[in-house]
Scaffold this active site. Structure first.
Site, PDB file in Angstrom:
ATOM      1  CB  VAL A 291      51.593  -5.537  38.104  1.00 50.42           C
ATOM      2  CG1 VAL A 291      51.337  -5.599  36.603  1.00 50.42           C
ATOM      3  CG2 VAL A 291      50.703  -4.476  38.748  1.00 50.42           C
ATOM      4  N   GLY A 292      53.522  -7.991  38.384  1.00 48.84           N
ATOM      5  CA  GLY A 292      54.445  -8.922  37.725  1.00 48.84           C
ATOM      6  C   GLY A 292      54.052 -10.375  37.930  1.00 48.84           C
TER       7      GLY A 292
ATOM      8  CG  HIS B  31      48.506   5.069  32.304  1.00 50.82           C
ATOM      9  ND1 HIS B  31      47.226   4.576  32.200  1.00 50.82           N
ATOM     10  CD2 HIS B  31      49.038   4.484  33.409  1.00 50.82           C
ATOM     11  CE1 HIS B  31      47.002   3.732  33.191  1.00 50.82           C
ATOM     12  NE2 HIS B  31      48.084   3.667  33.946  1.00 50.82           N
TER      13      HIS B  31
END
Ligand code: NAI
Length: 307
Positions: free
Chosen positions: A12-13, A174
Site C-alpha cells: 500500500v505504502g 472499517h
C-alpha cells in the site's frame, strides 16, 4: 515543495508514493523498518519521473529523522490480514507497531496531519491519536473513501451504469459492521431506493462488506492496494490543496452522532488543517441502529487496548 512521509514501504505504502508523485503533490519520504526496501523502491519510483513527467522527489529511508517537516504522515506499516482472518484479529500484532510509530511522529513531525491506514483501522486511529496526543482534527484514518468506492462499484455493476454516475457513502467501522448508507446513494442524482428493490439493495450492501475478502480469497496472500492507495492519495490531495472536500474518514467523535471517545467513519471536511468539521448526515432508523452497533463494536475493541 511540500513534503509528505509514508511509514511502511509495503504494497500500500509504495503505491501511495507512486500516486502522490504522479499527481505531483509533494516530495515523498518512504520509510520502513526493513533495510534496503524503502531505498530500493524509492529509487525505482524516482526513475519513472522522466517518463511520467513528475518533478517531486522520492527518497527511501530507515531513519525517522527524515520525516521532520512533513505536512502529512501516512501510516501503512504493519501486518495485513489473510483470508482466514478478520481485520480485528490484527489488533495485537499491529498495536505495538502503531504505538512505536506514533511516538516517533510526535517527536519528529509534531505539526503534521496523520492518516492511519493500518488495520484494524478505527482502533489504530484511536491508539495513534492517544499516543501522539495530537488534537482530533489532525489524526484520522482511511476507510470510508475506499468502502464508498466499493459500494459505488457494486451499485454500478447491478444497475449497469457508469461508476462515475453513482454517488455513495459508507460510514461506521472499517469492518463487517460498516454501514453503506443506501438512503443517500444516487445514480445521476436519482435515489437508488427508486431504482432497486430492498433485496437488490441488501445484496449490494453485503457485496460491499465482503469486497475486500473477495479479493483476498483470490490473492491468497497480500492485501488490497490499488483502490486503497487511490483513496489515500485523494485524502492527501484534499489536505495539501486545502480543498475542504467532504470525505468519509475515521475520526474521533466528541458527541457527534451521539457518541464520544471512539473513532469511526463519518463524513468530514478535509483541508489544510486536517478535519475542519464533522458533518452529521440524516440516516434512516435502520441505518442509525446499524451505525450504533458498529460504534459499539469499535468501543469493545478499544477496551482491549493499553493506551
Ligand atoms: P505489507 O506487508 O505489504 O507492508 C507493510 C510494511 O510495513 C512492510 O514493508 C513492513 O516492513 C513495514 N513495517 C512493519 N513494521 C514496521 C515498523 N515498526 N516501522 C516501519 N515499517 C514497518 O502490507 P500492506 O498490504 O501494505 O498493508 C499495510 C497495512 O494496511 C495492513 O495493516 C493492512 O491491513 C492495512 N490496509 C488497510 C486498508 C484500509 O482500508 N484502511 C486497505 C489495505 C490495507
Amino acid at each position: 515543495m511540500k513534503k509528505i512521509s509514508i511509514v511502511g514501504a509495503g504494497q500500500v505504502g509504495t503505491l501511495v508514493a507512486l500516486r502522490v508523485a504522479e499527481k505531483d503533490l509533494a516530495d515523498v519520504v518512504l520509510l520502513d523498518i526493513v533495510e534496503g526496501i524503502p531505498q530500493g523502491r524509492a529509487l525505482d519510483l524516482k526513475q519513472s519521473a522522466h517518463i511520467s513527467g513528475f518533478s517531486v522527489n522520492i527518497t527511501g529511508t530507515n531513519d525517522y529523522s527524515d520525516i521532520t517537516g512533513s505536512e502529512v504522515v501516512v501510516v501503512t506499516a504493519g501486518f495485513p490480514r489473510t483470508p482466514d482472518m478478520s481485520r480485528e484479529d490484527l489488533i495485537e500484532k499491529n498495536a505495538g507497531i502503531i504505538k512505536e510509530i506514533s511516538l516517533k511522529i510526535k517527536e519528529l513531525a509534531p505539526d503534521s496531519k496523520v492518516i492511519i491506514v493500518t488495520n484494524p483501522l478505527d482502533i489504530m486511529v484511536y491508539l495513534a491519536m492517544k499516543t501522539t496526543g495530537f488534537p482530533q482534527d489532525r489524526v484520522f484514518g482511511m476507510s470510508g473513501v475506499l468502502d464508498s468506492a466499493r459500494f459505488a462499484d457494486c451499485i454500478a455493476d447491478h444497475l449497469k451504469v457508469p461508476v462515475n454516475s453513482v454517488n455513495a457513502m459508507v460510514l461506521g467501522a472499517h469492518g463487517d459492521t460498516m454501514v453503506p448508507i443506501s438512503s443517500h446513494a444516487t445514480v445521476n442524482g436519482e435515489k437508488i431506493t427508486n431504482l432497486m428493490n430492498d433485496e437488490q439493495i441488501n445484496k449490494t450492501i453485503e457485496e460491499t462488506r465482503k469486497a475486500s475478502l473477495k479479493i483476498l480469497q483470490h490473492l491468497k496472500t497480500g492485501s488490497t492496494s490499488f483502490a486503497p492507495s487511490a483513496a489515500i492519495a485523494k485524502m492527501i490531495e484534499a489536505i495539501l490543496k486545502d480543498k475542504k472536500e467532504v470525505l468519509p474518514v475515521s475520526a474521533y467523535l466528541n458527541g457527534e452522532y451521539g457518541f464520544s471517545d471512539v473513532c469511526v467513519g463519518v463524513p468530514a471536511r478535509l483541508g489544510r488543517n486536517g478535519i475542519g468539521e464533522i458533518i452529521e448526515l440524516d440516516m434512516t432508523g435502520e441505518e442509525k441502529k446499524q451505525f450504533a452497533d458498529s460504534v459499539e463494536s469499535v468501543k469493545e475493541l478499544i477496551q482491549k487496548l493499553e493506551v
